[in-house]
Design a protein around this motif. Structure first.
Motif, PDB file in Angstrom:
ATOM      1  N   PRO A   1      -1.627   1.798  -2.220  1.00 39.58           N
ATOM      2  CA  PRO A   1      -2.503   2.868  -2.889  1.00 39.58           C
ATOM      3  C   PRO A   1      -3.609   3.380  -1.798  1.00 39.58           C
ATOM      4  O   PRO A   1      -4.165   4.574  -2.086  1.00 39.58           O
ATOM      5  CB  PRO A   1      -3.109   2.274  -3.965  1.00 39.58           C
ATOM      6  CG  PRO A   1      -2.046   1.177  -4.298  1.00 39.58           C
ATOM      7  CD  PRO A   1      -1.611   0.836  -2.978  1.00 39.58           C
ATOM      8  N   VAL A   2      -4.171   2.452  -0.918  1.00 39.02           N
ATOM      9  CA  VAL A   2      -5.352   2.937  -0.161  1.00 39.02           C
ATOM     10  C   VAL A   2      -4.947   3.733   0.932  1.00 39.02           C
ATOM     11  O   VAL A   2      -5.460   4.644   1.068  1.00 39.02           O
ATOM     12  CB  VAL A   2      -5.867   1.461   0.417  1.00 39.02           C
ATOM     13  CG1 VAL A   2      -6.731   1.900   1.367  1.00 39.02           C
ATOM     14  CG2 VAL A   2      -6.499   0.405  -0.519  1.00 39.02           C
TER      15      VAL A   2
ATOM     16  N   GLN B   1     -15.213   0.607  -2.307  1.00 41.08           N
ATOM     17  CA  GLN B   1     -14.044   1.359  -2.917  1.00 41.08           C
ATOM     18  C   GLN B   1     -12.676   1.096  -2.824  1.00 41.08           C
ATOM     19  O   GLN B   1     -11.919   0.761  -3.734  1.00 41.08           O
ATOM     20  CB  GLN B   1     -14.232   2.939  -2.951  1.00 41.08           C
ATOM     21  CG  GLN B   1     -15.406   3.685  -3.368  1.00 41.08           C
ATOM     22  CD  GLN B   1     -15.406   5.024  -2.987  1.00 41.08           C
ATOM     23  OE1 GLN B   1     -15.048   5.572  -1.983  1.00 41.08           O
ATOM     24  NE2 GLN B   1     -16.192   5.954  -3.856  1.00 41.08           N
TER      25      GLN B   1
ATOM     26  N   VAL C   1     -10.308  -0.648  -5.586  1.00 37.62           N
ATOM     27  CA  VAL C   1      -8.639  -0.590  -5.887  1.00 37.62           C
ATOM     28  C   VAL C   1      -7.960  -1.654  -5.801  1.00 37.62           C
ATOM     29  O   VAL C   1      -7.117  -1.990  -6.604  1.00 37.62           O
ATOM     30  CB  VAL C   1      -8.261   0.374  -4.561  1.00 37.62           C
ATOM     31  CG1 VAL C   1      -6.697   0.419  -4.674  1.00 37.62           C
ATOM     32  CG2 VAL C   1      -8.782   2.032  -4.801  1.00 37.62           C
TER      33      VAL C   1
ATOM     34  N   VAL D   1     -12.498   6.984  -8.294  1.00 38.18           N
ATOM     35  CA  VAL D   1     -11.578   5.892  -7.889  1.00 38.18           C
ATOM     36  C   VAL D   1     -10.638   5.431  -8.949  1.00 38.18           C
ATOM     37  O   VAL D   1      -9.257   5.130  -8.705  1.00 38.18           O
ATOM     38  CB  VAL D   1     -12.333   4.546  -7.183  1.00 38.18           C
ATOM     39  CG1 VAL D   1     -11.357   3.601  -6.831  1.00 38.18           C
ATOM     40  CG2 VAL D   1     -13.074   5.084  -5.969  1.00 38.18           C
TER      41      VAL D   1
ATOM     42  N   PHE E   1      -6.605   6.009  -9.015  1.00 35.09           N
ATOM     43  CA  PHE E   1      -5.722   4.851  -9.023  1.00 35.09           C
ATOM     44  C   PHE E   1      -4.662   5.091 -10.364  1.00 35.09           C
ATOM     45  O   PHE E   1      -3.408   4.763  -9.953  1.00 35.09           O
ATOM     46  CB  PHE E   1      -6.542   3.531  -9.339  1.00 35.09           C
ATOM     47  CG  PHE E   1      -5.570   2.411  -9.857  1.00 35.09           C
ATOM     48  CD1 PHE E   1      -5.065   1.639  -8.620  1.00 35.09           C
ATOM     49  CD2 PHE E   1      -5.319   1.904 -11.012  1.00 35.09           C
ATOM     50  CE1 PHE E   1      -4.331   0.341  -8.904  1.00 35.09           C
ATOM     51  CE2 PHE E   1      -4.574   1.104 -11.187  1.00 35.09           C
ATOM     52  CZ  PHE E   1      -4.087   0.040 -10.245  1.00 35.09           C
TER      53      PHE E   1
END
Length: 552
Positions: free
Chosen positions: A56-57, A88, A92, A118, A122
């Protein structure tokens, strides 16, 4: 020292133009190049989709854009790459942990830290890549959840991030008029959904994989919403800036039932940059807040202070902040007696807390559960801590369950004497007792016996005076170094210190029917401030007399 807005504004403009703008342009250039590279062939696209699904990052930092028009007067674009700041990235990972462990979480934050962006980003990632994912979002009003075209609403942020992704990342079967409805967005390719609710309807729309409650501290009828949400999901995330002591958010934050994530402005590189002005290093972003916002707003929404809006706060948060490493800032070498203090847990969720100081410097703080423990075990641990750190004198809370400490301490000292070990002088502190030095004047022209209802009120006031003196010293006023207090970041556990800072600003004061000061440690049903109690006992005004007699 405070700074005028016309001093601060040029510094922020200069930083935005010379630092922030080049960073944004560089990132935009990198992204356009990366996008062109990926889109050269279908195999590269499929490999990138696989990478995004599992990281996801990476997905955030390569494909997600956000909207912020505030920098436009300085040449900044309104649509900018969403590059996760370090805090941040941690958020996550924390959300993934909540999902994987099926545990609830709470996010406390300074204002404008990007929490909702954020969390909704997500959600967008899970909506794209997790079959059947059901994300719920709720806030106190419908117009804060969904209103197409309104940037402040939660679902608009979701749609905005979605719209700026490349088409090959979007669901192939998605048709906006069919699948994007008021309060509900559907991914037709995998059955994932995002639904919104507001007010008393939060949590009543069906089961969800994860539920995000935005600005939870400001939701009405929190008990009813809690009951509904408990049947809706195994993972709810409560996020907010504080809104006082005793509300559900404050209770949840310190209940121990939630994984807590903190987003302070000081961890934000867009806010924590510094410059030197008139010989002092400052944070221009923070100074702007000081120049434009009310003190209560600053403390509550910027400094994450739960006690900011409570009337009659005994020790304001600004005084507590001024005491952090004040001995270093004021070049004061720790000296004087080494003293410990124990606040004994009453029952259940309450905790024992031990504080230790060297002169004005608080150097030790530890708390531990009192549940299932006996007084002897608590006393033994306390005596061991005193011996370990050379606290020759230790006060203990002798009201309630703490009354048994004296006898247990005598037994432990006798054992120490038999083996030639160190003995600790142990003295009781009874907050309910009459005041110390009744004819003295802690407050000018008011005898202690006429100003304080009991020793607890007097001792808390004495601690208040120390913090006030330290705050004034930090502003350049004259001071007696022996009448200050310093909370040492070098010595204290960071988590204990963070909780202590909140607890110190929790107690409030009022006057009784005859005009004497009373202290309420638990306003609006707040938890007992055990750490702050141990510090108060550690600095109680009767200590000076005991220390003198010990030396004679």
């Amino acid at each position: 020292m405070t700074y005028a807005l016309d001093e601060i504004a040029p510094l922020i403009k200069e930083w935005t133009i010379n630092t922030r703008l080049p960073e944004v342009i560089s990132e935009m250039t990198r992204r356009y190049y990366y996008k062109g590279l990926i889109e050269q062939n279908q195999l590269s696209i499929e490999a990138e989709i696989y990478k995004c699904k599992n990281d996801p990052v990476h997905w955030f930092n390569h494909w997600i854009w956000t909207y912020d028009p505030r920098g436009m007067p300085f040449g900044m674009p309104a649509n900018i790459p969403f590059v996760l700041r370090p805090k941040q990235v941690e958020l996550v990972d924390w959300l993934l942990e909540r999902e994987n462990t099926q545990t609830h979480g709470l996010i406390e934050k300074s204002r404008d830290e990007g929490m909702s962006y954020v969390v909704l980003g997500f959600y967008l990632h899970r909506w794209l890549f997790v079959e059947g994912f059901a994300g719920g979002v709720g806030s106190r009003k419908e117009e804060l959840v969904d209103k197409k075209g309104d940037p402040k609403t939660l679902l608009h942020k979701f749609r905005d991030m979605y719209s700026k992704m490349p088409n090959w990342l979007k669901p192939k079967g998605f048709v906006e008029k069919v699948h994007d409805n008021y309060m509900r967005i559907i991914n037709p390719d995998n059955g994932a959904t995002i639904t919104g609710e507001a007010g008393d309807n939060i949590g009543r729309g069906g089961r969800t994989t994860m539920y995000f409650l935005d600005e939870w501290a400001f939701v009405d009828r929190q008990e009813a919403v809690d009951a509904a949400i408990s049947q809706n999901t195994n993972v709810h995330i409560k996020g907010s800036t504080p809104n006082g002591i005793g509300d559900r958010f404050h209770q949840d934050r310190f209940s121990g039932r939630y994984a807590v994530f903190t987003m302070p402005w000081r961890d934000n590189p867009d806010k924590n940059w510094q410059v030197e002005i008139r010989g002092k290093v400052i944070y221009p972003w923070y100074e702007k807040q000081l120049a434009t916002l009310d003190d209560v707003v600053i403390a509550q929404e910027v400094d994450i202070n739960y006690a900011a809006s409570v009337e009659g706060v005994l020790i304001p948060s600004a005084w507590v902040e001024a005491s952090i490493d004040s001995h270093i800032k004021l070049n004061i070498e720790p000296s004087g007696d080494r003293i410990g203090a124990l606040d004994v847990a009453d029952e259940g969720k309450d905790k024992n807390s031990f504080a230790g100081r060297h002169g004005i410097v608080l150097q030790y703080l530890e708390s531990w559960s009192g549940k299932g423990d006996d007084i002897f075990g608590t006393t033994q641990k306390t005596m061991d801590l005193c011996i370990q750190d050379d606290y020759g004198l230790c006060y203990y809370d002798s009201d309630g369950l703490g009354a048994g400490v004296r006898g247990d301490a005598r037994v432990i000292n006798e054992r120490q004497r038999e083996i030639g070990g160190v003995e600790i002088s142990v003295e009781p502190f009874r907050g309910s007792a009459s005041v110390h030095d009744p004819d003295g004047e802690m407050v000018e022209e008011r005898k202690n016996k006429d100003f304080f209802a009991n020793l607890k009120a007097q001792s808390w006031w004495s601690l208040r005076i120390r913090f006030q003196n330290t705050y004034r010293a930090s502003k350049g006023m004259e001071y007696d170094p022996d009448n200050l207090i310093s909370l040492s970041t070098v010595d204290l556990d960071p988590k204990e210190l963070a909780l202590l800072k909140t607890e110190l600003s929790q107690p409030t004061y009022t006057k009784n029917g005859v005009g004497k000061i009373l202290v309420n440690k638990q306003p609006d049903g707040a938890c007992s401030p055990n750490r702050a109690d141990s510090v108060m006992i550690c600095f109680n005004p009767a200590i000076a007399n005991i220390a003198i007699w010990d030396k004679l």
